[in-house]
Design a protein around this motif. Structure first.
Motif, short mmCIF file in Angstrom:
data_model
loop_
_atom_site.label_atom_id
_atom_site.label_comp_id
_atom_site.label_asym_id
_atom_site.label_seq_id
_atom_site.Cartn_x
_atom_site.Cartn_y
_atom_site.Cartn_z
N GLY A 227 58.87 53.70 93.66
CA GLY A 227 57.76 53.74 93.45
C GLY A 227 56.92 52.48 94.02
O GLY A 227 56.49 52.48 94.48
N ILE A 228 57.69 51.44 94.71
CA ILE A 228 57.58 50.27 95.86
C ILE A 228 57.12 50.87 96.97
O ILE A 228 56.35 50.25 97.86
CB ILE A 228 58.74 49.27 95.34
N LEU A 229 58.28 51.93 97.02
CA LEU A 229 57.50 52.87 99.13
C LEU A 229 56.23 53.11 98.96
O LEU A 229 55.65 53.53 99.68
CB LEU A 229 59.09 53.69 99.02
N VAL B 100 50.81 53.74 101.18
CA VAL B 100 49.61 53.96 100.61
C VAL B 100 48.95 52.02 101.37
O VAL B 100 47.15 52.57 101.84
CB VAL B 100 48.85 53.36 99.43
N THR B 101 49.36 51.26 101.00
CA THR B 101 48.95 50.32 102.19
C THR B 101 48.75 49.64 103.37
O THR B 101 48.05 48.83 104.04
CB THR B 101 49.20 48.38 100.87
N GLY B 102 49.96 50.39 103.30
CA GLY B 102 50.69 50.29 105.42
C GLY B 102 51.39 48.65 105.45
O GLY B 102 51.18 47.60 105.99
N LEU C 229 48.12 46.37 92.88
CA LEU C 229 47.68 47.15 93.10
C LEU C 229 46.13 46.77 93.25
O LEU C 229 44.88 47.38 93.21
CB LEU C 229 47.23 47.32 91.90
N SER C 230 45.09 45.90 93.61
CA SER C 230 43.56 45.28 94.21
C SER C 230 43.98 45.65 95.52
O SER C 230 43.19 45.95 95.93
CB SER C 230 43.77 44.16 92.80
N LYS C 231 44.75 45.63 96.09
CA LYS C 231 44.86 46.01 97.94
C LYS C 231 44.51 47.52 97.67
O LYS C 231 43.91 48.08 99.07
CB LYS C 231 46.31 46.03 98.07
N ILE C 232 44.20 48.70 96.57
CA ILE C 232 44.28 49.41 97.05
C ILE C 232 43.27 50.05 96.04
O ILE C 232 42.73 50.06 95.19
CB ILE C 232 45.62 51.00 96.38
N ASP C 233 41.57 51.06 96.69
CA ASP C 233 40.87 51.24 96.40
C ASP C 233 41.12 52.56 95.73
O ASP C 233 41.17 53.59 96.55
CB ASP C 233 39.45 51.53 97.42
N GLN C 234 41.20 52.64 94.63
CA GLN C 234 41.37 54.11 93.89
C GLN C 234 40.80 54.99 93.96
O GLN C 234 41.14 56.00 93.70
CB GLN C 234 42.28 53.77 92.55
#
Length: 431
Positions: free
Chosen positions: A208-210, A215-217, A241-246
């Protein structure tokens, strides 16, 4: 790294060409590229540190694991490397892949890969992990640097055999748990308990962390140290998770949901890898048509030359002309540096080290090798602290704080000379 059986092929010095090229290093040793004379192709030789001989003995009694998404093991090396003729060493002979790891890809792209490739990597890692778990094997150290990439950027799980074997050793000593090379950021909350015995849910949490990192790099929790990360994870904190634009692409919401399920505080609520691979297969199918464009995009953004490694720039392993050009460029850089530094005073070298402190902390990976070359300049206690620090950035920070800062101009000049010899391109880029 895949595990070995008692029937595994033995490879000796006489089977390998004398030209070995160091391509990376890890917690268990250094990795070299060498040509097998009889087989006619390049292999990776991982020479193990002296203190893991017992791990080799135990690993040799395990079955060979062979899977498209797991790094293939060819045998065990026993012999004399060309650079060390007097000492017999043991190691593992592995498949050589030429694109580094997810970690080096993130670094070279200065961010995440294009989403179609990110979805494919997520799926292939899930497939590889499902394969291991079905054979009653755990990884116990799943992170970006342990997912290698072949020339087409397909995932190959590595370093799982010895990490599993070693876990029983460091599990009995809480301090040595910190020696997992930055892995603490990928460890579940229950793993920070003294009496914890790893189970498959450990790997699911790490996955999950991977996924978040792919996705974020980014590296989860930034530069937070072991104690802070252990506290935050145990209190339920997870990567931002705010770093990911879902809403950026189809399937991202589902992938984020999978992340959260994998890193659930309750191990019993985490999905099995078969379920994970079912989710990722569906998500990748939505982006499969874009994979060729994504791979081409990555190829155009990567450095034009480099050397495969978990710590250095990737390259194509069988392109002899590129290798000759690379060696010539490196030699040229070393020659130029030799000339330019002949006139540099120790004071100028010390200033270079001070001025580039932040960049050196981020870029220098083989810190223990540097500490060894500094010899008596590094106090024994400092050496132990550096050795027990889990990340290369942390090791460099300790070296600066405990040795370079107090040692003054003389020590900084010696450090500079080592950098000039071992990392000429880095010194040139910072000059």
């Amino acid at each position: 790294m895949a595990l070995l059986s008692r029937r595994t092929t033995r490879v000796g010095s006489e089977n390998l060409a004398d030209t070995w090229e160091e391509v990376g290093s890890g917690g268990f040793g250094r990795v070299y590229k060498a040509r097998h004379k009889d087989w006619g192709f390049d292999v990776a030789i991982k020479l193990l540190h002296n203190d893991v001989g017992t791990f080799m003995d135990e690993a040799n009694h395990m079955d060979v694991v062979s899977c498209e998404y797991v790094l293939r093991v060819y045998g065990v090396f026993e012999g004399h490397p060309p650079f060390q003729k007097t000492l017999t060493q043991k190691g593992i002979v592995m498949e050589f892949v030429g694109r580094g790891s997810i970690q080096t890809l993130q670094r070279d792209l200065e961010g995440p890969p294009p989403l179609p490739l990110a979805f494919r990597l997520a799926h292939e890692v899930a497939l590889g992990m499902n394969f291991l778990h079905l054979r009653n094997l755990m990884h116990s150290d799943l992170k970006p640097s342990n997912v290698l990439l072949n020339n087409d950027f397909h995932a190959k799980l590595a370093d799982f055999g010895l990490s599993k074997v070693s876990y029983s050793a460091f599990n009995s000593n809480r301090e040595t748990t910190k020696l997992v090379g930055g892995s603490y950021k990928y460890m579940p909350p229950e793993a920070f308990e003294v009496s914890y015995d790893p189970v498959r849910a450990f790997d699911v949490y790490s996955y999950g962390i991977l996924l978040w990192s792919i996705v974020t790099g980014k590296e989860p929790y930034g530069e937070a140290d072991y104690n802070l990360v252990a506290l935050r994870i145990s209190e339920g904190d997870r990567p931002d998770l705010s770093k990911i634009d879902q809403n950026k692409a189809e399937g991202l919401k589902e992938l984020v949901d999978l992340m959260k399920r994998c890193w659930d505080m309750d191990p019993s609520k985490r999905p099995k890898f078969k379920e994970c691979s079912g989710v990722t297969e569906n998500l990748f199918s939505k982006h499969e048509k874009g994979i060729q464009k994504a791979v081409t995009n990555v190829l155009t953004r990567l450095p034009s030359s480099g050397v495969y490694s978990q710590t250095t720039e990737p390259t194509r392993p069988h392109d002899a002309m590129d290798n000759r050009v690379m060696k010539a460029e490196k030699s040229s850089a070393q020659d130029l540096l030799s000339v330019s530094t002949e006139t540099m005073s120790d004071k100028d070298k010390a200033k270079f080290v001070d001025d580039n402190r932040a960049a050196l902390i981020q870029s220098v990976s083989e810190v223990m090798a540097i500490a060894e070359k500094l010899g008596d300049m590094v106090h024994g206690e400092t050496y132990s602290v550096i050795n027990s620090t889990p990340t290369s950035q942390g090791q460099m920070r300790e070296l600066f704080q405990r040795t370079l800062r107090s040692g003054g101009v003389k020590v900084k000049a010696a450090f500079y000379n080592i950098l000039r010899e071992d990392h000429p391109n880095l010194v040139e880029s910072l000059s």
